[in-house]
Design an enzyme around this catalytic site. Structure first.
Site, mmCIF file in Angstrom:
data_model
loop_
_atom_site.group_PDB
_atom_site.id
_atom_site.type_symbol
_atom_site.label_atom_id
_atom_site.label_comp_id
_atom_site.label_asym_id
_atom_site.label_seq_id
_atom_site.Cartn_x
_atom_site.Cartn_y
_atom_site.Cartn_z
ATOM 1 N N LYS A 8 40.285 14.687 1.188
ATOM 2 C CA LYS A 8 39.355 14.125 2.188
ATOM 3 C C LYS A 8 40.169 13.322 3.206
ATOM 4 O O LYS A 8 41.261 13.757 3.589
ATOM 5 C CB LYS A 8 38.287 13.281 1.492
ATOM 6 C CG LYS A 8 37.605 14.039 0.351
ATOM 7 C CD LYS A 8 36.370 13.363 -0.163
ATOM 8 C CE LYS A 8 35.765 14.201 -1.279
ATOM 9 N NZ LYS A 8 34.504 13.660 -1.771
ATOM 10 N N HIS A 90 31.451 21.857 2.468
ATOM 11 C CA HIS A 90 31.398 20.658 1.622
ATOM 12 C C HIS A 90 30.174 19.824 2.016
ATOM 13 O O HIS A 90 29.819 19.759 3.194
ATOM 14 C CB HIS A 90 32.685 19.842 1.799
ATOM 15 C CG HIS A 90 32.813 18.764 0.779
ATOM 16 N ND1 HIS A 90 32.135 17.580 0.888
ATOM 17 C CD2 HIS A 90 33.488 18.709 -0.396
ATOM 18 C CE1 HIS A 90 32.401 16.842 -0.183
ATOM 19 N NE2 HIS A 90 33.225 17.503 -0.974
ATOM 20 N N GLU A 162 28.857 21.656 -6.603
ATOM 21 C CA GLU A 162 29.060 20.218 -6.451
ATOM 22 C C GLU A 162 27.718 19.538 -6.213
ATOM 23 O O GLU A 162 27.261 19.461 -5.056
ATOM 24 C CB GLU A 162 29.929 19.933 -5.221
ATOM 25 C CG GLU A 162 31.359 20.329 -5.347
ATOM 26 C CD GLU A 162 32.240 19.427 -4.490
ATOM 27 O OE1 GLU A 162 33.134 18.811 -5.038
ATOM 28 O OE2 GLU A 162 31.999 19.329 -3.279
ATOM 29 N N SER A 204 32.818 13.646 -9.219
ATOM 30 C CA SER A 204 33.177 12.591 -10.179
ATOM 31 C C SER A 204 33.942 13.104 -11.405
ATOM 32 O O SER A 204 33.772 12.571 -12.497
ATOM 33 C CB SER A 204 31.927 11.814 -10.621
ATOM 34 O OG SER A 204 31.419 11.099 -9.518
HETATM 35 P P1 PGA Z 1 34.739 13.136 -6.114
HETATM 36 O O1 PGA Z 1 34.581 14.193 -4.933
HETATM 37 O O2 PGA Z 1 35.629 13.783 -7.146
HETATM 38 O O3 PGA Z 1 35.373 11.950 -5.474
HETATM 39 O O4 PGA Z 1 33.381 12.871 -6.636
HETATM 40 C C1 PGA Z 1 34.482 15.542 -5.179
HETATM 41 C C2 PGA Z 1 34.333 16.253 -3.862
HETATM 42 O O5 PGA Z 1 33.515 15.871 -3.058
HETATM 43 O O6 PGA Z 1 35.052 17.192 -3.543
#
Ligand code: PGA
Length: 240
Positions: A8, A90, A162, A204
């Site tokens: 990110k 995403h 996700e 997560s």
């Molecule tokens: P996270 O993000 O592991 O910080 O929850 C996953 C993602 O959005 O790709």
């Protein structure tokens, strides 16, 4: 197992380069020793990094190949920079930049047309889950994508489930719930299109939850926050 490190906008350009120089080789070796694969997805500016990993991905791509699209980065550029993968759709793109299912599907097509593998993200919001609409939402998000894959006669589908309520919140589905959704996805896809399907889970995942989230039908994880923590990443790679 396949791991996608979605950095990110967590690190600056210089921080990213330093991280890669300090940790990438070790992580790659560990993955090879454990028969896993790791796709790194840093910010666009980092993609020209000289010691390019084998699997190198972008976090997004522009909606067209070329033209007056201020701020976009074309799949043609991503290809020139050695990317093999692009994260598409995403939930942060859908949510903060109003990316529509049709735009996501269009980006999938651009990737396929140019020989890049889109890592396609789908998932329901918390209220949709509470209303029992998870599978309807997944179906709605998948349909335009499957249509484009058919159009391009695609041989592979790399999908990430996700749930939006799990991203960055510390919450995850239970292993049973996850297994049920992944199985539903496999059946739905199989009934719709003949394609070699890989499904990852994201949201997560960390060094504590990864082991529990492995179900027989899972092919890997898309890792957000934890992917910038090299020690936690190593633990995940070893625990899977
Ligand atoms: P996270 O993000 O592991 O910080 O929850 C996953 C993602 O959005 O790709």
């Amino acid at each position: 197992m396949l791991f996608v490190a979605n950095w990110k906008m967590q690190l600056t350009h210089n921080e990213s380069i330093k991280w890669l120089e300090d940790h990438f080789d070790d992580l790659q070796k560990l993955c090879e020793a454990e028969s896993h694969n790791l796709i790194m997805c840093p910010s666009f500016t980092v993609l020209p990094w000289e010691k390019k990993p084998k699997a190198w991905g972008a976090q997004n791509c522009g909606i067209k190949e070329k033209g007056p699209y201020t701020g976009d980065v074309s799949v043609l550029t991503l290809k020139e920079l050695g990317c093999s993968h692009v994260i598409v759709g995403h939930s942060e793109r859908r949510r903060y930049y109003d990316e529509t299912p049709e735009q996501t599907a269009h980006k999938v097509g651009l990737c396929k047309k140019n020989g890049l593998e889109p890592i396609i993200c789908i998932g329901e919001m918390e209220d949709e889950r509470n209303e029992g609409r998870t599978l309807d939402v997944l179906r709605e998000q998948l349909e335009p994508i499957l249509e484009v894959l058919r159009e391009y006669d695609a041989k592979t589908l790399l999908l990430t489930y996700e749930p939006v309520w799990a991203i960055g919140t510390g919450k995850t589905p239970s292993p049973d719930e996850l297994a049920e959704i992944l199985n539903w996805l496999y059946v739905f896809i199989e009934d719709s299109i003949k394609i070699d399907t890989t499904i990852l889970y994201g949201g997560s995942v960390n060094e504590y939850s990864a082991g529990d989230l492995i179900t027989t039908s899972i092919d890997g994880f898309l890792l957000g926050k934890v992917s910038i923590d090299p020690e936690a990443l190593k633990k995940i790679i070893l625990s899977c």
